[in-house]
Design an enzyme around this catalytic site. Sequence first.
Site, PDB file in Angstrom:
ATOM      1  N   ASP A 227       0.819  -1.215   0.000  1.00  0.00           N
ATOM      2  CA  ASP A 227       0.000   0.000   0.000  1.00  0.00           C
ATOM      3  C   ASP A 227       0.854   1.266   0.000  1.00  0.00           C
ATOM      4  O   ASP A 227       0.468   2.294  -0.550  1.00  0.00           O
ATOM      5  CB  ASP A 227      -0.904  -0.027   1.247  1.00  0.00           C
ATOM      6  CG  ASP A 227      -2.018   1.019   1.184  1.00  0.00           C
ATOM      7  OD1 ASP A 227      -2.611   1.182   0.092  1.00  0.00           O
ATOM      8  OD2 ASP A 227      -2.287   1.649   2.221  1.00  0.00           O
TER       9      ASP A 227
ATOM     10  N   ASN B 288      -0.261  -6.269   7.729  1.00  0.00           N
ATOM     11  CA  ASN B 288       1.187  -6.147   7.560  1.00  0.00           C
ATOM     12  C   ASN B 288       1.530  -4.765   7.000  1.00  0.00           C
ATOM     13  O   ASN B 288       1.046  -4.377   5.941  1.00  0.00           O
ATOM     14  CB  ASN B 288       1.666  -7.247   6.602  1.00  0.00           C
ATOM     15  CG  ASN B 288       3.181  -7.300   6.489  1.00  0.00           C
ATOM     16  OD1 ASN B 288       3.867  -6.286   6.596  1.00  0.00           O
ATOM     17  ND2 ASN B 288       3.697  -8.489   6.279  1.00  0.00           N
TER      18      ASN B 288
ATOM     19  N   VAL C 107       4.004  -3.627   5.457  1.00  0.00           N
ATOM     20  CA  VAL C 107       4.608  -3.633   4.121  1.00  0.00           C
ATOM     21  C   VAL C 107       3.582  -4.063   3.066  1.00  0.00           C
ATOM     22  O   VAL C 107       3.777  -3.825   1.887  1.00  0.00           O
ATOM     23  CB  VAL C 107       5.853  -4.557   4.085  1.00  0.00           C
ATOM     24  CG1 VAL C 107       6.515  -4.543   2.716  1.00  0.00           C
ATOM     25  CG2 VAL C 107       6.850  -4.149   5.152  1.00  0.00           C
ATOM     26  N   GLU C 108       2.482  -4.633   3.495  1.00  0.00           N
ATOM     27  CA  GLU C 108       1.473  -5.058   2.536  1.00  0.00           C
ATOM     28  C   GLU C 108       0.292  -4.087   2.575  1.00  0.00           C
ATOM     29  O   GLU C 108       0.395  -2.964   2.091  1.00  0.00           O
ATOM     30  CB  GLU C 108       1.099  -6.531   2.787  1.00  0.00           C
ATOM     31  CG  GLU C 108       2.342  -7.429   2.589  1.00  0.00           C
ATOM     32  CD  GLU C 108       2.076  -8.910   2.765  1.00  0.00           C
ATOM     33  OE1 GLU C 108       1.265  -9.479   2.016  1.00  0.00           O
ATOM     34  OE2 GLU C 108       2.693  -9.514   3.664  1.00  0.00           O
ATOM     35  N   MET C 109      -0.796  -4.448   3.225  1.00  0.00           N
ATOM     36  CA  MET C 109      -1.977  -3.596   3.100  1.00  0.00           C
ATOM     37  C   MET C 109      -2.072  -2.516   4.184  1.00  0.00           C
ATOM     38  O   MET C 109      -2.908  -1.622   4.101  1.00  0.00           O
ATOM     39  CB  MET C 109      -3.216  -4.487   3.024  1.00  0.00           C
ATOM     40  CG  MET C 109      -3.120  -5.375   1.769  1.00  0.00           C
ATOM     41  SD  MET C 109      -4.231  -6.781   1.764  1.00  0.00           S
ATOM     42  CE  MET C 109      -5.643  -6.058   0.945  1.00  0.00           C
TER      43      MET C 109
END
Lengths: 349, 349
Positions: free
Chosen positions: B110, B150, B152-154
């Site tokens: 994201d 997370n 680093v993710e969403m």
Amino acid sequence: MRKIPFLVVVSALISACGGSTNETPAESNEAQAMYVPEHEKGLLEKATRFFTALPSRAESTENPLTDEKIALGKTLYLDTRLSKDGNNSCNSCHGLETYGVDNKQFSEGDLGKNGDRNSPSVYNAALHFAQFWDGRAADVEEQAGMPILNPVEMNIPSEKFLVDRLKGIDTYKEMFKSAFPDDSDPVTYKNLRYAIAAFERTLITPSAFDDYLNGDENALDKDQKKGLYDFIEVGCITCHTGAGVGGNMFQKFGLYGDYWELTGSKVIDEGRFKVSGNEAEKYVFKAPSLRNIEMTSPYLHDGSVSDLSKVIRIMGKLQLNKDLSDEQVKSVLAFLKSLTGEIPSGANS
Amino acid sequence: MRKIPFLVVVSALISACGGSTNETPAESNEAQAMYVPEHEKGLLEKATRFFTALPSRAESTENPLTDEKIALGKTLYLDTRLSKDGNNSCNSCHGLETYGVDNKQFSEGDLGKNGDRNSPSVYNAALHFAQFWDGRAADVEEQAGMPILNPVEMNIPSEKFLVDRLKGIDTYKEMFKSAFPDDSDPVTYKNLRYAIAAFERTLITPSAFDDYLNGDENALDKDQKKGLYDFIEVGCITCHTGAGVGGNMFQKFGLYGDYWELTGSKVIDEGRFKVSGNEAEKYVFKAPSLRNIEMTSPYLHDGSVSDLSKVIRIMGKLQLNKDLSDEQVKSVLAFLKSLTGEIPSGANS
């Protein structure tokens, strides 16, 4: 417990008595230094890719080891009052003086009934990535409480039943109190599990192979080194690696054939499928540790084969699709004998 | 999506137009019936020892599949509001129209940062024995909630943050209510996880290989059959078995060598060791499913290799200690292409 080969003793005696052999020791050493078989070159380095020497204990942050906890665990481990009718202790099936097993195909429980899987060794078990042949317990802390409540094993009717029994014994009240000093009510089933597990975490059996992994290239003789080389090259290390030389993964038993055709097993055990119901886990078991394998016959999840050479041959065929030669079997067997370790002094006194 | 080879089309057109080839179709079939290569004998039976055809859905007793739950799951799967700044949906990294991946080495989260492992396909993932490259989630129900939180993710800051956001959207209030009709407060993070997982349990991609396993011996062409034979005999089935042709076990990547020497990986990822801290699990990853592998490049946990033939060669060397011949690589590749399946109609509409 680490055995000194007969010939070494004889040779040492001859030397000590000044008797002469064909070569002087100096010449012999020199000749040895000159000739290194191809397969021994880089062997130690290669071995450390697959194996690690045993730690002195299997430490746990979740269950820190203290002398008091270990002492309590050992007392519990040996106590037949952990079975309903008093016929079994943990030690009955996992004998500390017999490399952590009872050398029976199936062990006899408190009521005289047999289980349906071969009792695995308690030695080095704390290092396994999961417990039981099917890995249904995550660690020794979880495992330790399960046979006690199993009707076919120790047959204690409930956790409360055993806790009440132990609370009636003054020694235990004291031992639990000193093992778990911060607990207001220390005699609990969980603490019993943790104490037994703490003791088990000390049951580690270093062997010649660990000396080798720690850098002593002479700790293995030439047959054992050739066996180690074959063990790696043939592919046994696909499943048998790490400090336990196994005990790190699940694998289907019988990749290249139905295992019962070669083992003669009377009952077809479906392994992890019985726990998970997952088709892909049919006949899947934990790849066992090979530590002390020489001493823990009979073999396999169902103790269906007693001859270790036969087991090596079966594994080659079923898991690696290879017909091992007599020489390869003998060689791997030589290596496996280097895994026979020393029983720790605290275990069987 | 199941592709019809060009030559079959041409040949069919020629036949339909009454054009002549060297052989009439009848002669060709007869010749084929007369000659069965040695490696094809008993091949189907052998294959069913290692593989099972895909089920139509990955059912779960813990999370029964209902149309309402699946529909909600799909809506959530495609919704970028599941990421903090609205840049990512599940579908961004696991594209339903691109075989469940994004064909990037590392996906962008994201905030535009990259993860450090290659996004595995969502197709057939519900059948795996554990989720993520390191198996740190037990099933898709557990997995589904993790990338959302997370950073680093969403990058959703908390479960409550997302639940509050969804509660502000009328459509979701209705959809959660009909998906979880017995719940008084149905918009919960757990229900979100279960709905996404329910949708994922329908993402199954049957291929020519399943037709073959279901008894249609003509579903694979002769190269694919030779490839299947080689896949078994060479030893790939040590780790790649079951309905997923993998996804059933953990294995060390790089048994016979350091993987980064062959993959050129810039970062050395220690695999399960990072989760468990257990030395024996260094460089251990889930052996991935090979379903749709043709379409899901780049490969390996770190997407370090894009050429599938190269991956086959690397796996032979590192996992089986074998230098595969060009012919073997080509043959295994042919088999792997039979695993390219049909994307289910509900997935990408």
